[in-house]
Scaffold this active site. Structure first.
Site, PDB file in Angstrom:
ATOM      1  N   GLU A  39      -3.412  -7.699   1.615  1.00  0.00           N
ATOM      2  CA  GLU A  39      -2.255  -8.339   0.997  1.00  0.00           C
ATOM      3  C   GLU A  39      -1.978  -9.706   1.631  1.00  0.00           C
ATOM      4  OE1 GLU A  39       2.491  -7.190   0.205  1.00  0.00           O
ATOM      5  OE2 GLU A  39       1.234  -5.930   1.489  1.00  0.00           O
ATOM      6  N   LYS A 106       2.783  -7.883  -7.634  1.00  0.00           N
ATOM      7  CA  LYS A 106       3.341  -6.681  -7.001  1.00  0.00           C
ATOM      8  C   LYS A 106       4.645  -6.274  -7.682  1.00  0.00           C
ATOM      9  CE  LYS A 106       4.457  -5.035  -2.299  1.00  0.00           C
ATOM     10  NZ  LYS A 106       4.472  -5.466  -0.876  1.00  0.00           N
ATOM     11  N   CYS A 142       0.225  -2.631  -1.833  1.00  0.00           N
ATOM     12  CA  CYS A 142       0.998  -1.975  -0.765  1.00  0.00           C
ATOM     13  C   CYS A 142       2.117  -1.048  -1.273  1.00  0.00           C
ATOM     14  CB  CYS A 142       1.541  -3.020   0.196  1.00  0.00           C
ATOM     15  SG  CYS A 142       1.842  -2.360   1.868  1.00  0.00           S
TER      16      CYS A 142
END
Length: 532
Positions: A39, A106, A142
């Site tokens: 990330e 994300k 994540c």
């Protein structure tokens, strides 16, 4: 298809350097491989308010152009911030054959503990998949895996593998928690998952790597090294075939110790210090700090200074010297008595008519701080402070004295764990004298002083601190666990009134569930504790 996990150590803000590392990793990957990075690899994680600088995105655009240019014959999945229509996204972009193949934003933005993503990022809302080498690949980042919804968006899309880019910080047992969750997601959604995690020390955070892969049955088929850079090539046909599973640290002491070493190495090196200097008192805290420092940056870059006073026991001098010799570090003994006496002489007219108290004790610690900071300035070495979490919690430390320094190696390590870590380090090679571990701890600021004159036994203190600081239990809740109410009230009061000290302390690596820093942001001026 071959898939590469590039677990490299990136530096926050060093976009050009990070880009060159990414290019190097891509170039050493097999032809036709899908190369996956963690990330926000281009900026490092967390970039914090760098994300608010317009010039950041000009540098990122140039870096992404370079990555696209070397993507011929390979596909590259890279994490980076992306700005669009006045909004900033935490993005994963896929480049192949010189072109952008896919870009994902994300969706689940963590905003708890050490995370502040909603301060910076807008949330994505769509699943993004792409085809490569005959496989359909879905993207997540994540926190998306810790939320129920983002992975569910891929159900029914015939996804062969989910690739997740991660910057998941270390704390004790975190890796087992990650693997348990990802195995569950793989089984529930019948999809293989690649978990590529960041590895580095970044200010008070430690990212421990240990990237891994599970198949659609939830079986672990690959795990990379913990707390070090690594590079893995996996084969994927209908499923991943096992390549290697690196063993995790075999005890909690080993896990914490390697995290402290990584954090210290990266903080010293990435901030350009020539080395480190610390006060070696002959006590357990400075002994452990010295061991970590040497293991992190090498004995030739570490200086230990013993600064005795008239209350310093001879055994302390002997033990400090013995450890310094065992670890082969530069060692000096500098008495603080002349400096202390000069201060007292200057202060005598103003101290007239007063009794000796902690003022004189603190002046000893501050004299030592002056010596260490002078050596730091002269030699370009960072001062490592040696206070542990138990002391920091209750304010058993001196502002501008033993708190003076740039990095607090064991700031998040409770005293009871300090002893365990010292014993663990001696299993790797005995460098900490046994007497340092077995003698009662003392600040040696007064005759025959021991810590237990001022504090409860550390077993009780650490348990009370864990309950109050990490688990948010009330005084009544803690007393119900069997602890004396008077002691509990004293400890809680000390924690509350010493927030002002902790706010001025050097940062140190987070290794527990909740540290003093990003994890716990309490007001300094507060009446909350006074109402217990």
């Amino acid at each position: 298809m071959q898939l590469v996990i590039a677990q490299s150590n990136f530096t926050v803000g060093a976009i050009d350097k990070n880009c060159q590392q990414i290019i190097a990793d891509v170039e050493k990957s097999p032809e036709n491989a899908l190369v996956v990075f963690p990330e926000l690899a281009l900026t490092g994680y967390p970039p914090e308010d760098l994300l608010l600088r317009p010039d950041l995105y000009k540098r990122l655009d140039f870096a992404l152009e370079q990555i696209a240019a070397i993507s011929h014959g390979k596909a590259v999945v890279v994490g980076h911030p992306f700005q669009e229509n006045g909004l900033i996204y935490n993005a994963a972009s896929v480049y192949a054959d010189g072109k952008l193949l896919a870009r994902y934003f994300k969706q689940a933005l963590p905003n708890y503990g050490v995370f502040d993503e909603k301060r910076y990022f807008a949330a994505g809302s769509h699943a993004v998949s792409f085809d490569y080498q005959g496989k359909r690949i879905g993207l997540l980042i994540c926190e998306d895996l810790w939320d129920d919804q983002p992975i569910a968006h891929y159900d029914g899309l015939n996804i062969d593998v989910i690739v997740s880019l991660n910057a998941s910080p270390f704390n004790l047992e975190k890796q087992l928690e990650r693997e348990a969750l990802i195995k569950k997601r793989a089984v529930n959604h019948s999809v293989a998952i690649v978990y590529a995690n960041q590895v580095c020390g970044q200010d008070e955070l430690v990212f421990d790597g240990a990237s891994f892969v599970v198949n659609r049955s939830g079986e672990l088929v690959c795990r990379l090294h913990q707390c070090q850079e690594d590079f893995a090539v996996l084969d994927f046909a209908d499923a991943f075939t096992q390549t290697r599973i690196e063993v995790l640290a075999d005890c909690e002491e080993a896990e914490i110790y390697q995290a402290l070493v990584l954090a210290t190495r990266d903080y010293v090196n990435k901030n350009g210090f020539k080395g480190a200097v610390l006060g070696l008192s002959g006590g357990i805290d400075s002994a452990l700090t010295l061991a970590v420092a040497v293991d992190a940056i090498g004995a030739e870059r570490v200086q230990a200074v013993m600064m005795p006073f008239k209350y310093t026991a001879q055994m302390s001098v002997e033990d400090a010297k013995a450890q310094a010799q065992a670890m082969n570090v530069e060692f000096d003994i500098v008495s603080i008595e002349p400096m202390f006496d000069a201060f007292m002489q200057a202060l005598d007219p103003m101290f007239s008519g007063t009794q000796k108290d902690t003022t004189e004790e603190n002046l000893q610690a501050r004299s030592r701080g002056v010596i260490l900071m002078a050596l730091s300035n002269k030699k370009g070495r960072i001062v490592l402070t040696t206070g542990n979490k138990s002391e920091m919690a209750v304010g058993y430390c001196t502002l501008y004295g033993d708190m003076a320094g740039g990095f607090a190696v064991i700031k998040d390590v409770p005293k009871t764990m300090v002893y365990k870590l010292a014993n663990y380090r001696n299993t790797l090679g005995k460098v900490i004298p046994e007497r340092v571990i077995t003698r009662p701890p003392s600040a040696e600021l007064a005759p025959d002083q021991v810590d237990q004159d001022s504090l409860p036994p550390y077993d009780d203190l650490d348990a009370i601190l864990e309950a109050y600081v990490e688990n948010d239990l009330s005084i009544a809740d803690i007393v119900s666990l069997g602890y004396d109410e008077t002691i509990v009230r004293k400890v809680v009061r000390l924690v509350d009134i010493n927030e002002y000290k902790r706010r001025q302390s050097a940062i140190g690596p987070k290794v527990t569930q909740r540290n003093f820093g990003k994890d716990r942001r309490y007001p300094i001026t507060s009446g909350f504790g006074r109402e217990h």
